[in-house]
Design an enzyme around this catalytic site. Sequence first.
Site, PDB file in Angstrom:
ATOM      1  N   ASP A  14       0.865  -1.183   0.000  1.00 18.92           N
ATOM      2  CA  ASP A  14       0.000   0.000   0.000  1.00 18.92           C
ATOM      3  C   ASP A  14       0.902   1.233   0.000  1.00 18.92           C
ATOM      4  O   ASP A  14       2.043   1.161  -0.442  1.00 18.92           O
ATOM      5  CB  ASP A  14      -0.951  -0.036   1.200  1.00 18.92           C
ATOM      6  CG  ASP A  14      -2.282   0.643   0.905  1.00 18.92           C
ATOM      7  OD1 ASP A  14      -2.276   1.858   0.660  1.00 18.92           O
ATOM      8  OD2 ASP A  14      -3.319  -0.040   0.912  1.00 18.92           O
ATOM      9  N   HIS A  38       2.163   1.831  -3.157  1.00 17.21           N
ATOM     10  CA  HIS A  38       1.217   2.740  -3.802  1.00 17.21           C
ATOM     11  C   HIS A  38       1.733   4.171  -3.825  1.00 17.21           C
ATOM     12  O   HIS A  38       0.963   5.084  -4.114  1.00 17.21           O
ATOM     13  CB  HIS A  38      -0.138   2.683  -3.100  1.00 17.21           C
ATOM     14  CG  HIS A  38      -0.851   1.380  -3.284  1.00 17.21           C
ATOM     15  ND1 HIS A  38      -2.123   1.147  -2.791  1.00 17.21           N
ATOM     16  CD2 HIS A  38      -0.480   0.234  -3.904  1.00 17.21           C
ATOM     17  CE1 HIS A  38      -2.494  -0.089  -3.096  1.00 17.21           C
ATOM     18  NE2 HIS A  38      -1.502  -0.665  -3.762  1.00 17.21           N
TER      19      HIS A  38
END
Length: 622
Positions: free
Chosen positions: A438, A461
């Site tokens: 993430d 991310h």
Amino acid sequence: MDSLPGEIMVNILSRLPIKPLLRCKSVCKSFLNLTLDPYLIEAHLDRASSHDQNPSLILNTTVLNGTTHFRSQLYYTTLTPTQSNSPCEEVPFSPLNFGEFRIEGSCRGLLFLRHRTIDDFMFVVNPCTGKRIEIPKLVIPSCGVGRGIAFGFSPTGNEYKVVKVIDGSASYVFSLSEGVWREAVGGASSFKISENFESDECVCLNGVIHWSCYSPSNFIVCFDVGNELFGVIPYPAGIATQAAIFDVTKYGAKADGKSDISQALMSAWQGACASTTPSSIVLIPGGTYLLTAVNIVGPCRAPVGIQVQGTLLAPADPAQVKADAWITFEHIDQFTLSGNGILDGQGAIAWAHNDCGKNANCGPIPMNLRFNFVTNSVVRDITSKDSKNFHVNLLGCNNFSFQHFTISAPETSLNTDGIHIGRSTGVNITDTNIMTGDDCVSIGDGSQQINVERVTCGPGHGISIGSLGKFKDESPVVGVTVRNCTLTNTQNGVRVKSWPSSPAPGTASDMHFEDIIMNNVGNPVLIDQEYCPWNQCNLKNPSLVQISRASFKKIRGTTSTKLAVKLICSSSNPCQNVEVGDIDLTYTGKEGGAATSQCANIKPILSGNQNPATCADSAQSS
């Protein structure tokens, strides 16, 4: 008074307290010249430091600014034997905003200040007159890492100097009289400056700067400001043994990977926390240990740390961790988490069952580390591996640093943000490597003065501010700097994201992304005020988060998505004062063609190279 000899005038003025002396500058031109006379300055300093004078203190404190935020402020007071509660007067710092700086050192009435988020932004300031000298940025010719910085005075050379110590035995000096950085004339130190030296806490006495180092052994590093030579002073044997070590194996911990050491760890912590010896250490030696959830709480009586040399294993089954975090630290000041050990969350089972992104009623999944209201603290050299949820969560922390920190989890690990920051001030993340599933770094509401520098990110991310605007009563985000970072194979680059259909207005300002390298990164530059994963919101209602004073500069490399620059702002609160400069992104995907940009509700200020052309129909040129 003009008929009095100059030396008598100097003798009279040198006896005045500093405030009346400063008022003399306004009497007449001859008095103004006297107050600037180096001989008077030296005489006043000598008299002020003599034993028969009442000592003065400059106090650095934090005061409430409005109803929800805090700022730093200086106060001045004189201690007298007849007055136990001397009044404190505020020290004005106009035009310098002192709240943005921290005191790195003081010497003979001068303060050495460094910006809380921009390490190269430094001043030497006279707090009484407000005069200051800016210290220029030090350009290090090698890839060395800064290990310490200090400010001192040489009585033999009558010189003020700033010294910066670099990993690998190098050191650089800035002399206020010379006005330039140079290598120390004394040459390299006689010992290799290791990672254990990393400290800006020091004191200058009699022309010598002293740093205290604790690990792996106790010693004092010295730097003679005059001849610019290093030395080492070992602690006296009695003091060295008092730097207490609380070894968990002495409290029953077994390195068999099966026996829970939570009770042993808590017993060792209680001993270290109650100790009055500075830098007491809870030691987890080499080996593999099983640890169920623990809540490590302060306050403690002195600076304290936990040093992990082995591997800690969390229970693989998340149901066995009866808390939202595996290891929680709360209400601790001057805490250090260090060592070359590994905190292994064993998150594979949790990832397979994690549907919290789509299911609002999902059960709690524990993160590896949670820090609640921890201040003046540091995490260094340690590794967080395979967390079940976020690796690290900060809430209500102040002056908190991550240095040489490693986060490791596969790209497929769901919701494993590397470091999430919420409602915290003065957080620094430097020289850190983050590989996760993430956001590498996510910055939530209420975060102020956040600095992310020399961080490698990927997979993951990207580095994100937000998402913002999902809940009521969110506090502003102010002062975020991300620079000199490298992102590789991440889904996004650097981004600011907020939800549409915000329940209440919010703000995010003074956010700066600079000198970023993108290697095969999707959406390298992104403002997304229509952030709505899994269609959980109504896009017809615009975001109420106001984005202002943001910049994206010197961002270069390759993009895996053709749309390389996407700046989508709120239709009800268009972005204000957004700068985009020196963007050079090359599309390397299968579609072919050049990279593109997309903009809405924004008129960015453009400068330098623009590849791709950014917001061609709505941009301003600078």
